[in-house]
Scaffold this motif. Sequence first.
Motif, mmCIF file in Angstrom:
data_model
loop_
_atom_site.group_PDB
_atom_site.id
_atom_site.type_symbol
_atom_site.label_atom_id
_atom_site.label_comp_id
_atom_site.label_asym_id
_atom_site.label_seq_id
_atom_site.Cartn_x
_atom_site.Cartn_y
_atom_site.Cartn_z
ATOM 1 N N ALA A 139 0.834 -1.205 0.000
ATOM 2 C CA ALA A 139 0.000 0.000 0.000
ATOM 3 C C ALA A 139 0.870 1.258 0.000
ATOM 4 O O ALA A 139 0.547 2.243 -0.676
ATOM 5 N N ALA A 140 1.969 1.245 0.750
ATOM 6 C CA ALA A 140 2.881 2.396 0.769
ATOM 7 C C ALA A 140 3.498 2.615 -0.608
ATOM 8 O O ALA A 140 3.613 3.759 -1.074
ATOM 9 N N LEU A 141 3.877 1.536 -1.276
ATOM 10 C CA LEU A 141 4.421 1.647 -2.646
ATOM 11 C C LEU A 141 3.378 2.203 -3.607
ATOM 12 O O LEU A 141 3.684 3.062 -4.446
ATOM 13 N N LEU A 142 2.143 1.728 -3.499
ATOM 14 C CA LEU A 142 1.082 2.210 -4.380
ATOM 15 C C LEU A 142 0.795 3.684 -4.131
ATOM 16 O O LEU A 142 0.669 4.478 -5.072
ATOM 17 N N CYS A 143 0.728 4.085 -2.865
ATOM 18 C CA CYS A 143 0.519 5.495 -2.516
ATOM 19 C C CYS A 143 1.647 6.354 -3.088
ATOM 20 O O CYS A 143 1.404 7.400 -3.692
ATOM 21 N N SER A 144 2.878 5.892 -2.935
ATOM 22 C CA SER A 144 4.035 6.627 -3.463
ATOM 23 C C SER A 144 3.993 6.700 -4.987
ATOM 24 O O SER A 144 4.358 7.725 -5.574
ATOM 25 N N ALA A 145 3.544 5.634 -5.629
ATOM 26 C CA ALA A 145 3.436 5.637 -7.093
ATOM 27 C C ALA A 145 2.379 6.637 -7.561
ATOM 28 O O ALA A 145 2.583 7.343 -8.561
ATOM 29 N N ILE A 146 1.284 6.739 -6.840
ATOM 30 C CA ILE A 146 0.247 7.726 -7.184
ATOM 31 C C ILE A 146 0.808 9.133 -7.027
ATOM 32 O O ILE A 146 0.627 9.996 -7.899
ATOM 33 N N ILE A 147 1.514 9.380 -5.935
ATOM 34 C CA ILE A 147 2.146 10.689 -5.707
ATOM 35 C C ILE A 147 3.125 10.994 -6.834
ATOM 36 O O ILE A 147 3.150 12.105 -7.375
ATOM 37 N N SER A 148 3.903 10.011 -7.222
ATOM 38 C CA SER A 148 4.886 10.175 -8.291
ATOM 39 C C SER A 148 4.226 10.518 -9.621
ATOM 40 O O SER A 148 4.644 11.446 -10.319
ATOM 41 N N PHE A 149 3.178 9.792 -9.974
ATOM 42 C CA PHE A 149 2.479 10.027 -11.237
ATOM 43 C C PHE A 149 1.865 11.426 -11.280
ATOM 44 O O PHE A 149 2.012 12.151 -12.270
ATOM 45 N N VAL A 150 1.189 11.810 -10.205
ATOM 46 C CA VAL A 150 0.573 13.134 -10.157
ATOM 47 C C VAL A 150 1.644 14.220 -10.248
ATOM 48 O O VAL A 150 1.470 15.225 -10.952
ATOM 49 N N THR A 151 2.770 14.031 -9.586
ATOM 50 C CA THR A 151 3.868 15.001 -9.648
ATOM 51 C C THR A 151 4.370 15.152 -11.075
ATOM 52 O O THR A 151 4.608 16.277 -11.542
ATOM 53 N N PHE A 152 4.524 14.042 -11.788
ATOM 54 C CA PHE A 152 4.974 14.090 -13.185
ATOM 55 C C PHE A 152 4.012 14.930 -14.027
ATOM 56 O O PHE A 152 4.438 15.824 -14.762
ATOM 57 N N VAL A 153 2.725 14.659 -13.904
ATOM 58 C CA VAL A 153 1.717 15.376 -14.694
ATOM 59 C C VAL A 153 1.697 16.856 -14.321
ATOM 60 O O VAL A 153 1.714 17.733 -15.197
ATOM 61 N N VAL A 154 1.701 17.147 -13.026
ATOM 62 C CA VAL A 154 1.615 18.528 -12.555
ATOM 63 C C VAL A 154 2.862 19.316 -12.955
ATOM 64 O O VAL A 154 2.773 20.472 -13.371
ATOM 65 N N TYR A 155 4.051 18.706 -12.851
ATOM 66 C CA TYR A 155 5.278 19.394 -13.265
ATOM 67 C C TYR A 155 5.211 19.735 -14.754
ATOM 68 O O TYR A 155 5.533 20.856 -15.156
ATOM 69 N N THR A 156 4.786 18.782 -15.561
ATOM 70 C CA THR A 156 4.716 18.999 -17.013
ATOM 71 C C THR A 156 3.763 20.148 -17.350
ATOM 72 O O THR A 156 4.084 21.012 -18.175
ATOM 73 N N ILE A 157 2.620 20.181 -16.691
ATOM 74 C CA ILE A 157 1.655 21.269 -16.918
ATOM 75 C C ILE A 157 2.247 22.598 -16.448
ATOM 76 O O ILE A 157 2.152 23.612 -17.154
ATOM 77 N N GLY A 158 2.861 22.609 -15.266
ATOM 78 C CA GLY A 158 3.462 23.841 -14.737
ATOM 79 C C GLY A 158 4.546 24.386 -15.637
ATOM 80 O O GLY A 158 4.643 25.596 -15.863
ATOM 81 N N PHE A 159 5.370 23.494 -16.183
ATOM 82 C CA PHE A 159 6.430 23.941 -17.085
ATOM 83 C C PHE A 159 5.835 24.578 -18.334
ATOM 84 O O PHE A 159 6.307 25.621 -18.796
ATOM 85 N N ALA A 160 4.780 23.968 -18.875
ATOM 86 C CA ALA A 160 4.134 24.515 -20.075
ATOM 87 C C ALA A 160 3.558 25.901 -19.794
ATOM 88 O O ALA A 160 3.684 26.820 -20.624
#
Length: 194
Positions: A139-160
């Motif tokens: 569950a900790a790995l899955l939670c961290s993976a969700i955080i990681s995925f959202v960070t990737f998407v949010v960073y990409t949008i912020g950079f644009a």
Amino acid sequence: MRVNYLFFVNSILFAVGLAVDAFLVAISNGLTRPKTKTAKTLGVAATFAAFHMAAPMLGFIIARAAFKRFEWIELCFAWVAVVVISVLGIKMIVESVRTSGDSVKPTKQGVLALVAQCAATSVDALTVGFTIEEYSVGAALLCSAIISFVTFVVYTIGFAVGKKFGMRFGKAASVIGGIVFIAIALEIIVTTYI
């Protein structure tokens, strides 16, 4: 915690809250480096995502091992992040003031600067690892993976977003980017010590 609807809601809320700092850094990077190629932007976003995957897991491991004995790690990590991100912000402002005209020569983002940005924005993610200590490892790995995925998407949008405005505002964009970094440093102090 069991992996159910509430788990996913909590993980997404953690992720969105943690991605705010990465979003602000991404805007700043986009403002000051508007000609960055998409492949490099995605690579930087992946680096932020990796840090946001590792930090909660590190916090989870520390909490599992002996949280009370290692409480000082969060404090040290926070001060290092504050100093590094403040220096980056001040450097951006000073360089923009020293240049003449409206255009700002984009600064190179070396590996050390990237690691510093990632580490500084991962301070809160480390703390999340402390709060998910009761989760199973999966569950900790899955939670961290969700955080990681959202960070990737949010960073990409912020950079644009930053890139779009950076092409238009030149020198002022670099000053704004530096101010954003200093604001992030102040936010780290407030959330960690107050």
